[in-house]
Design a protein around this motif. Structure first.
Motif: not given
Length: 281
Positions: A134-138
């Motif tokens: 998964p991704v952690i997006v700003h």
């Protein structure tokens, strides 16, 4: 337990030798913060966040932050790909992040820099797909563009960090399998739209974060006038997460323990590798 889904324990403000970070992390543990996720922001701190997560018993993510894109190179993307592959069996590696787009900082808003940010963002979405993470997006004044690229390059969900968009944008992230990160900003009474979202979104949408040492909650914040008068800005840390949780629980008129249980479960859904760490003695 509480899970701080976004915390920069390696930040210089928390001590070059990490001594202060370790002290603050221990204090957070005594307050019930069982796990923190420490995201990288550039190639130079890939090893730092990994080593720190192992030292503190936490988790980490690897990625190139949009604020670091001006100095980044394609070799950094190659290094990220190599690091994700080299540590694919590390249970503490839980996401690709912190990645995304920032259209708040003026220097990042020129046409050329917008294009450069999009290039690095899309490249990292592809890496997340390749490595099944998964991704952690700003997300800062960039939700619609973030969503556009996510629809074209869908990932295994993740977290929209420090979400501060509209209800429609929130629903769009949820439809793509994301959770929404709420932290210190929600503690400010003038943040009416954000507080409405924290109160009204489905409970399954929310995860909690501090973004420490950034985004201090209201009780730590010193205004410009106060700082000019000599008052120091309070130091944000994972130890503030339970109190942030109390604020969100109050906005939702629910018990704090119930919010803790729900947001912890949501964090495990967003970042599935965290579950194995909860079972680690």
């Amino acid at each position: 337990m509480w899970i701080d889904t976004h915390c920069h324990l390696d930040a210089p403000e928390l001590g070059a030798d990490h001594a202060l970070a370790l002290d603050l992390r221990q204090r957070a543990a005594t307050l019930g913060v069982g796990l923190c996720v420490i995201p990288a922001v550039q190639r130079a701190n890939f090893d730092t966040v990994r080593q720190l997560a192992h030292r503190t018993g936490d988790a980490y993510a690897l990625g190139i932050h949009p604020l670091c894109v001006p100095q980044a190179t394609e070799a950094d993307l190659e290094a990220l790909d190599a690091a994700l592959g080299a540590h694919s069996d590390d249970p503490r590696l839980v996401a690709v992040g912190e990645i995304g787009l920032d259209f708040f900082v003026p220097a990042l808003c020129t046409p050329g820099m917008r294009e450069r940010q999009a290039f690095f963002y899309r490249a990292q979405l592809r890496l997340a797909r390749t490595h099944a993470l998964p991704v952690i997006v700003h997300v800062r004044r960039s939700a619609d563009q973030l969503l556009k690229h996510l629809r074209e390059l869908p990932t295994d969900g993740g977290i929209a960090h420090a979400f501060n968009g509209s209800e429609q944008q929130a629903q769009a992230f949820l439809e793509l399998g994301f959770k929404l990160g709420f932290g210190g900003a929600v503690t400010f009474e003038p943040a009416r739209q954000l507080r409405r979202l924290a109160a009204g979104l489905p409970l399954s949408a929310l995860v909690l974060e501090t973004d420490a040492p950034d985004i201090p909650p209201q009780w730590l914040y010193a205004t410009a006038a106060e700082r000019a008068a000599g008052q120091a800005q309070g130091l944000n840390s994972p130890a503030e997460l339970p109190r942030i949780g109390e604020v969100v629980a109050g906005l939702r008129s629910m018990a704090t323990d119930a919010l803790m249980q729900a947001t912890t479960a949501n964090a495990l859904t967003a970042l599935p590798r965290l579950a194995a760490l909860l079972a680690t003695p």
